[in-house]
Design an enzyme around this catalytic site. Structure first.
Site, mmCIF file in Angstrom:
data_model
loop_
_atom_site.group_PDB
_atom_site.id
_atom_site.type_symbol
_atom_site.label_atom_id
_atom_site.label_comp_id
_atom_site.label_asym_id
_atom_site.label_seq_id
_atom_site.Cartn_x
_atom_site.Cartn_y
_atom_site.Cartn_z
ATOM 1 N N GLU A 29 0.827 -1.117 0.058
ATOM 2 C CA GLU A 29 0.012 0.182 0.108
ATOM 3 C C GLU A 29 0.951 1.202 -0.008
ATOM 4 O OE1 GLU A 29 -2.917 0.140 3.064
ATOM 5 O OE2 GLU A 29 -3.565 2.139 2.637
ATOM 6 N N ASN A 64 -6.389 1.421 2.871
ATOM 7 C CA ASN A 64 -7.215 2.741 2.945
ATOM 8 C C ASN A 64 -6.819 3.949 1.870
ATOM 9 O OD1 ASN A 64 -8.185 1.683 5.540
ATOM 10 N ND2 ASN A 64 -6.800 2.578 6.905
ATOM 11 N N ASN A 109 -12.258 -0.909 -0.482
ATOM 12 C CA ASN A 109 -11.599 -1.065 0.692
ATOM 13 C C ASN A 109 -12.350 -0.738 1.721
ATOM 14 O OD1 ASN A 109 -8.927 -2.414 2.073
ATOM 15 N ND2 ASN A 109 -9.117 -0.341 2.875
ATOM 16 N N GLU A 110 -12.461 -1.755 2.663
ATOM 17 C CA GLU A 110 -13.222 -1.544 4.064
ATOM 18 C C GLU A 110 -14.080 -0.155 4.042
ATOM 19 O OE1 GLU A 110 -9.904 -1.113 7.101
ATOM 20 O OE2 GLU A 110 -9.553 -3.257 6.691
ATOM 21 N N TYR A 112 -7.249 -8.212 11.743
ATOM 22 C CA TYR A 112 -5.928 -8.367 12.238
ATOM 23 C C TYR A 112 -6.047 -8.647 13.784
ATOM 24 C CZ TYR A 112 -4.392 -5.327 8.190
ATOM 25 O OH TYR A 112 -4.264 -4.951 7.070
ATOM 26 N N GLU A 146 -6.414 -9.120 3.824
ATOM 27 C CA GLU A 146 -5.548 -8.484 4.610
ATOM 28 C C GLU A 146 -5.680 -9.285 5.964
ATOM 29 O OE1 GLU A 146 -5.847 -4.180 5.583
ATOM 30 O OE2 GLU A 146 -6.531 -3.785 3.505
ATOM 31 N N GLN A 194 1.584 -6.264 5.598
ATOM 32 C CA GLN A 194 1.936 -5.872 4.158
ATOM 33 C C GLN A 194 3.263 -6.195 3.924
ATOM 34 O OE1 GLN A 194 1.088 -1.701 3.286
ATOM 35 N NE2 GLN A 194 -0.947 -1.921 4.243
HETATM 36 O O1 AHR Z 1 -3.006 -2.508 6.445
HETATM 37 C C1 AHR Z 1 -3.237 -1.415 7.130
HETATM 38 C C2 AHR Z 1 -4.557 -1.173 7.049
HETATM 39 O O2 AHR Z 1 -5.488 -1.931 7.524
HETATM 40 C C3 AHR Z 1 -5.029 -1.059 5.624
HETATM 41 O O3 AHR Z 1 -4.927 0.079 4.753
HETATM 42 C C4 AHR Z 1 -6.588 -1.028 5.705
HETATM 43 O O4 AHR Z 1 -7.191 -1.785 4.890
HETATM 44 C C5 AHR Z 1 -6.852 -1.749 7.018
HETATM 45 O O5 AHR Z 1 -7.445 -1.297 7.697
HETATM 46 O O1 AHR Z 2 -8.283 1.022 13.373
HETATM 47 C C1 AHR Z 2 -9.202 1.210 12.675
HETATM 48 C C2 AHR Z 2 -9.603 -0.069 11.666
HETATM 49 O O2 AHR Z 2 -9.964 -1.133 12.672
HETATM 50 C C3 AHR Z 2 -8.473 -0.562 11.027
HETATM 51 O O3 AHR Z 2 -8.326 0.163 9.570
HETATM 52 C C4 AHR Z 2 -9.146 -1.790 10.721
HETATM 53 O O4 AHR Z 2 -8.257 -2.854 10.209
HETATM 54 C C5 AHR Z 2 -9.511 -2.444 11.879
HETATM 55 O O5 AHR Z 2 -10.910 -3.315 11.632
#
Ligand code: AHR
Ligand code: AHR
Length: 494
Positions: A25, A70, A170-171, A237, A283, A333
């Protein structure tokens, strides 16, 4: 003593190599100062850092997602093509930076070709338009005598790029995303983006934008876009400063995959959808230290310890165990930003998480098996609700101390086990039995002095891979797995 019993016929399914995908990214020093460093003595004529390329090559990434994240929700790809010196420098609002646009679509494709990886482009469905998405597909894949295909040719690329994978944003469920929306609005918009993109190139495969796999957003998006997409994405994550919460958290991902897969099956059944829809877990990683606003501005340069490498290997075990549901996964990443490779202007080191990845890429075989694992279990205490919320772990266990995946080759001559001993203090001795004569056994172990040890420029090999031979006896082999370790065992059968 623990026991791992493997039935070579008890197959889960085929492991898709695309679970070893990556993601870059425009974020901090991931691209600029990471993979792309114009003017650096370590860069080639194209600006690609050759030391970084050499570190990434052994990971044999089958696909690479770009440009965000993002970032993509405010990215106008047209800014990133044509003569580099004429490209506009713009405010970058996702990470509060400035974007030079010197790395764009042509550079990304060139990088993919150099690494031997398939490009996966995530489009801007935040501030971007349907026209921009259409033009991006045509610029990359167009073969006709059209403005966009001709512009690619003018920029020096006669042959189409044949970009197969396209992510629908994305998100977009998240308030942090430029152009965030409700699920219903996203579905309506997504249908139109998908339509024009597929009309432009019917051979492309689309990935709908998922959340954690089981949310109301996921349900609505899967139901709304299933007829049009080939994959639905999940982002989770995990991570915690608490050792056991950190190493057990990837079980959350496994549950997410199972629930998401059920939502997909339900939509396919209800809507009579014949084509398969897989999960693109596009991700994933351990990420909990660098989440403040300042950390984000600084490029989320997470420094990984040994406990993270253990959690990381469990993610890989999860993807192998759930291979029927997960054909694609993209580690977020690659360089500097929450990444296995960490650079400075004069070199790099490999973070702890690099090693399990490289071992699994090297040794995981094509067919996933379902072993029987008998070992001690550990439960997390249940009275710490605030910590649970913070760590975003909803499972308390009991969790098996050993986390195991098993694969074999098609012919049944090679068997690989990936075993994480998550016990913080105790070694575990286990028998492994595969029901067929073993001719040789090699163990590759990732470990370090204690779970908090990290690699650094000064001590780049504090956590590294140690190889040793094991002595098989008939169809079995006994192995002692040290406390807080990852061990990949490769068996040759006679
Ligand atoms: O990988 C970091 C960020 O995590 C990415 O930009 C976004 O998609 C997620 O929230
Ligand atoms: O921290 C904000 C968001 O929370 C992140 O971009 C995403 O990966 C998580 O769900």
């Amino acid at each position: 003593m623990a026991r791992i019993t493997v039935d070579l016929d008890r197959q889960i399914g085929r492991v898709d190599r695309r679970i070893f995908g990556g993601f870059i990214e425009h974020l901090g020093r991931c691209i600029y100062g990471g993979i792309f460093d114009e003017g650096s003595a370590l860069a080639d004529a194209r600006g690609f850092r050759t030391d970084v390329l050499n570190a990434l090559r052994p990971l044999k990434m089958p696909m690479l997602r770009w440009p965000g994240g993002n970032f993509v929700s405010g990215y106008h790809w047209i800014d990133g093509i044509g003569p580099r010196d004429e490209r506009p420098r713009k405010s970058e609002l996702a990470w509060l930076a400035e974007e030079s646009n010197r790395f764009g679509t042509d550079e990304f494709i060139e990088y993919c070709r150099e690494l031997g990886t398939d490009p996966y482009i995530c489009i801007n469905m935040g501030t971007g338009t349907i026209d921009e998405a259409q033009a991006w597909v045509e610029y990359c894949n167009g073969t006709g005598n059209t403005y966009w295909a001709n512009l690619r040719r003018k920029n020096g690329h006669d042959e189409p790029y044949n970009v197969r994978y396209w992510g629908l944003g994305n998100e977009l469920y998240g308030g942090w995303q430029l152009g965030a929306s409700t699920a219903d609005d996203y579905v309506n918009k997504g249908r139109e983006f998908a339509k024009v993109m597929k009309l432009t190139d019917p051979s492309i495969e689309l990935i709908s934008c998922g959340q954690n796999g089981w949310s109301d957003w996921d349900r609505a998006v899967i139901n709304g876009l299933a007829p049009l997409v080939d994959y639905h994405s999940i982002h989770i994550y995990t991570g915690s400063a608490d050792y056991y919460r950190n190493v057990f958290a990837p079980h959350q991902a496994e549950r997410a995959i199972r629930i998401c897969s059920a939502l997909i099956e339900q939509a396919r059944y209800n809507q009579r959808i014949a084509h398969p829809i897989g999960i693109a877990y596009d991700e994933w990683n351990i990420w909990y230290r660098t989440r403040s606003a300042d950390d984000r501005k600084a490029g989320i340069e997470e420094q990984y310890d040994l406990s993270d490498a253990l959690a990381f290997a469990s993610y890989l075990n999860v993807f192998i165990r759930e291979c029927k549901k997960v054909p694609i996964a993209n580690l977020a990443q690659m360089v500097n930003a929450i990444a296995p490779v960490f650079t400075n202007p004069s070199g790099l080191f490999l973070q702890t998480i690099y090693h399990p990845l490289q071992l699994y890429v090297e040794h995981a075989q094509d067919v996933a098996l379902d072993p029987t694992v008998v070992c001690e279990t550990i439960s997390l205490d249940s009275d710490d609700e605030a910590a649970q919320r913070q760590h975003r772990i909803a499972d308390l266990g009991p969790f098996k101390v050993l986390d195991v995946s098993v694969t074999r080759d098609e012919a049944g001559r090679t068997v690989t086990l990936g075993i994480v001993n998550r016990h913080r203090d105790d070694a575990v001795t286990t028998s492994v039995n595969v029901g067929a004569a073993i001719s040789s056994a090699v163990a590759y172990e990732v470990n370090g002095d204690d779970p908090t040890v990290r690699n650094t420029f000064e001590r780049p090999d504090a956590v590294a891979v140690k190889q040793r031979s094991l002595t098989p006896a008939g169809s079995g082999v006994e192995v002692t797995l040290p406390a807080h370790s990852v061990t990949v065992i490769r068996l040759s059968l006679s």
